[in-house]
Design an enzyme around this catalytic site. Structure first.
Site, PDB file in Angstrom:
ATOM      1  N   ASP A   1       0.142   5.092   0.934  1.00 16.56           N
ATOM      2  CA  ASP A   1       0.044   6.031   2.060  1.00 16.56           C
ATOM      3  C   ASP A   1      -0.019   5.281   3.382  1.00 16.56           C
ATOM      4  OD1 ASP A   1      -0.114   7.941   0.033  1.00 16.56           O
ATOM      5  OD2 ASP A   1      -2.302   7.929   0.046  1.00 16.56           O
TER       6      ASP A   1
ATOM      7  N   ASP B   1       0.880  -1.152   0.000  1.00 11.90           N
ATOM      8  CA  ASP B   1       0.000   0.000   0.000  1.00 11.90           C
ATOM      9  C   ASP B   1       0.926   1.213   0.000  1.00 11.90           C
ATOM     10  OD1 ASP B   1      -2.506   1.421   0.248  1.00 11.90           O
ATOM     11  OD2 ASP B   1      -1.914   1.830   2.309  1.00 11.90           O
TER      12      ASP B   1
END
Length: 183
Positions: free
Chosen positions: A10, A8
């Site tokens: 952020d 992922d």
């Protein structure tokens, strides 16, 4: 075929910024570049898979996502690291309807696997949300990790006890996974 670590964006590679679309606000989490370098040294691709609902909500455009990805790539390159590919989902079910790419759906991981000939059962995912974990499992990844950075810190502070390994950060997750592979 090859193997990958799905990341992922952020809260895992860079610090969490709500609806990050300004490249100047992209700041790497300490150890992210070292983790990506360790992945490559062990023969894994580093593939980013990120939900970007701000596009569907009209908060920013897809060109802004690409600009942030370019900035993250620059920051990583300064530490000798490189992401192999960035995949993003610009949808949100309340604005654009359902899609197969928005996590927790595994669409981005499946697309990356098809494009890069990735063996999902030899790959793993590192995320900071339950939707990341669910996407990794739905795609058939060998392992999934929740990190205590980004939204993961909030989930853990609220007392959530995930049914997957928890790591302090991306570097710790990568170190743990790779050390298990060496046994």
């Amino acid at each position: 075929m090859t193997k990958a670590c799905f990341l992922d964006r952020d809260g895992v590679i860079n610090e969490e910024v709500n609806y990050l679309h300004d490249p100047a606000k992209a700041v790497l989490i300490p150890g992210a570049a070292a983790a990506i370098n360790r992945l490559h040294a062990a023969g894994y691709l580093a593939i980013v898979v990120t939900n970007q609902a701000g596009v569907a909500k009209g908060l920013y455009e897809e060109k802004d996502i690409r600009a942030v990805h370019d900035r993250i790539a620059e920051l990583l390159a300064a530490d000798g690291a490189e992401v192999d590919a960035f995949f993003y989902c610009p949808h949100h079910p309340d604005y654009t309807g359902a899609c197969g790419c928005r996590k927790p759906s595994p669409g981005m991981l499946l697309a990356a696997a098809a494009q890069y000939d990735i063996e999902l059962d030899k790959s793993f995912l590192v995320g900071d949300r339950l939707s990341d974990i669910e996407a990794g499992r739905a795609a058939g990844c060998q392992a999934v990790y929740l990190v205590a950075t980004g939204y993961g810190a909030e989930l853990l502070a609220a007392g959530m006890q995930p049914d997957c390994p928890v790591a302090d950060d991306l570097k710790a997750a990568v170190d743990d996974f790779l050390s298990r592979q060496e046994k």
